[in-house]
Design an enzyme around this catalytic site. Structure first.
Site, mmCIF file in Angstrom:
data_model
loop_
_atom_site.group_PDB
_atom_site.id
_atom_site.type_symbol
_atom_site.label_atom_id
_atom_site.label_comp_id
_atom_site.label_asym_id
_atom_site.label_seq_id
_atom_site.Cartn_x
_atom_site.Cartn_y
_atom_site.Cartn_z
ATOM 1 N N ASP A 124 91.939 28.002 40.316
ATOM 2 C CA ASP A 124 92.393 26.579 39.737
ATOM 3 C C ASP A 124 91.429 25.320 40.021
ATOM 4 O O ASP A 124 90.991 25.284 41.222
ATOM 5 C CB ASP A 124 93.855 26.183 40.566
ATOM 6 C CG ASP A 124 94.302 25.157 39.735
ATOM 7 O OD1 ASP A 124 93.888 23.879 40.341
ATOM 8 O OD2 ASP A 124 95.246 25.186 39.008
ATOM 9 N N HIS B 130 92.701 24.324 34.917
ATOM 10 C CA HIS B 130 93.862 23.494 35.723
ATOM 11 C C HIS B 130 94.737 22.958 34.386
ATOM 12 O O HIS B 130 94.464 22.078 33.658
ATOM 13 C CB HIS B 130 93.476 22.467 36.326
ATOM 14 C CG HIS B 130 94.670 21.914 37.331
ATOM 15 N ND1 HIS B 130 95.330 22.550 38.095
ATOM 16 C CD2 HIS B 130 95.101 20.466 37.198
ATOM 17 C CE1 HIS B 130 96.273 21.544 38.702
ATOM 18 N NE2 HIS B 130 96.286 20.323 38.115
ATOM 19 N N SER C 186 100.831 21.046 36.675
ATOM 20 C CA SER C 186 100.392 20.374 38.095
ATOM 21 C C SER C 186 101.463 20.161 38.762
ATOM 22 O O SER C 186 102.284 20.777 39.106
ATOM 23 C CB SER C 186 99.103 19.468 37.417
ATOM 24 O OG SER C 186 98.572 19.128 38.696
#
Length: 393
Positions: free
Chosen positions: A270, A337, A174
């Site tokens: 995502d 994600h 991330s």
């Protein structure tokens, strides 16, 4: 369908708990008080921290440095809120952190990197390790020093043996995945010549695209992040010399200039980007997208068409990197994600597959130059191996 999905996730959670109990690895925290004198501190002024599990055998001179994710703060108000959490202060970080997936220490779960020195650098600056503002407002006591944290921790790891590394990887998830792109070349520059260095970015390829109203809130948000943290000076100059610095926070504009080999792991749908770039709350005041964002199976045909448009925008942004044999990518069509830290997604019997390969196998083959890997999945819902994320309300 929905009950089946929930049962699937329950099975994953149960298997994870069993795995953690029987095979789990918990790694103690290392604080770096010596960094405080250099001004390399978290938002609240506390010292940075990391978790290190030493390598062994053939991996004793190989290092995997993984950058924690956790979004950003884009102004004084949001950074003050963050300062009182583990994402803004080492005072609130857990002392023992579970290592699994790409950080795991067992060959059957992490075949290529299990015996490497594996490090997780904790994220407490809110700028993807790019900020550096000398002045500290005595009223807020906020320290914007992410770039100093990155350098201080890497220097400490070099002193602990990484200076002798034969192999080294900078990875992240991330906001940490974005940081692994932004710092990829500088990481390599800090290691000795002759070290095999490559970078992995997991869910870090954030794109500059319109939301459902046609506005680009993410561009304004990233501009605020870069301005608040004084990040411009720490973004790749090859990019900032040609365009607005905040645009260089987007990989699509700066990653093609990276010289170090780079592998991108990302879901084309995502879940963070769908929730916060495509359909953020500010663009959906009536909550029309809520059910879809919680569970992709709940999306209407119109919403699915919008998601397919986002996927095309993502692929177009990816192609801006240009063709290079030094790069790899694993772009599946899951609603997910971060897929490298969770064992079931990284390497397991039911892990997501592309071209009959798990993420672990694809990146391992690419790192060791066994086989190149550049694969983009077909559109949702074609990939039956996906573990699509289901969020609570």
């Amino acid at each position: 369908m929905k009950n089946g999905r929930l049962q699937q996730w329950l099975r994953i959670l149960v298997s994870m708990l069993i795995l953690l109990r029987s095979e789990g690895l918990f790694v103690n925290i290392t604080y770096l008080p010596s960094a405080v004198a250099k001004g390399a501190v978290c938002l609240d002024g506390s010292p940075p921290a990391y978790h290190l599990h030493r390598g062994s055998g053939t991996g004793i001179n190989s290092w995997l440095v993984h950058l924690e994710g956790g979004g950003w703060c884009n102004n004084v108000t949001s950074c003050l809120r963050r300062k009182s959490t583990q994402l803004g202060s080492s005072k609130y970080m857990v002392k023992n952190l579970a290592f699994s997936g790409i950080l795991g220490n067992r060959g059957q779960f992490n075949p290529d990197f299990y015996n490497w020195n594996r490090v997780k650098i904790r994220y407490c600056d809110g700028s993807s390790f790019t900020g550096d503002v000398e002045a500290v407002n005595p009223v807020t006591n906020l320290h914007f020093r992410g770039a100093r944290i990155f350098l201080a921790v890497i220097e400490d790891l070099l002193a602990k043996g990484m200076k002798n590394a034969e192999n080294a990887i900078l990875s992240g998830c991330s906001a940490g995945g974005l940081a692994s792109i932004l710092h990829c070349d500088s990481f390599k520059a800090l290691l000795r010549m002759g070290t095999k260095v490559k970078c992995f970015s997991d869910a870090g390829y954030f794109i500059n695209t319109n939301d459902v109203t046609g506005a680009r809130h993410i561009a304004a948000y990233f501009n605020d992040v870069v301005t608040t943290h004084g990040s411009a000076k720490n973004l790749p100059q090859s990019c900032t010399s040609k365009m607005k610095p905040s645009l260089c926070f987007f990989p699509q504009y700066m990653a093609q200039r990276i010289q170090t080999p780079l592998f991108l792991i990302n879901a084309a749908y995502d879940s963070w980007q769908i929730k916060n770039i495509l359909a953020p709350d500010v663009a959906d005041p009536h909550g029309t997208w809520i059910k879809c964002k919680l569970d992709i199976d709940n999306c209407s045909p119109t919403e699915i068409r919008t998601l397919q448009g986002f996927r095309l925008n993502f692929i177009n942004a990816l192609t801006q990197l240009g063709a290079s044999t030094s790069r790899g990518f694993f772009i599946n069509s899951c609603y997910a994600h971060c897929q490298t830290e969770m064992q079931e997604l990284w390497f397991g019997r039911s892990s997501p597959m592309l071209n009959n390969k798990t993420i672990a196998k694809a990146v391992g083959d690419w790192f060791y130059d066994r086989r190149p890997f550049q694969k983009i999945d077909c559109p949702y819902p074609c990939n039956r191996s996906c573990h699509n994320r289901v969020f609570g309300p």
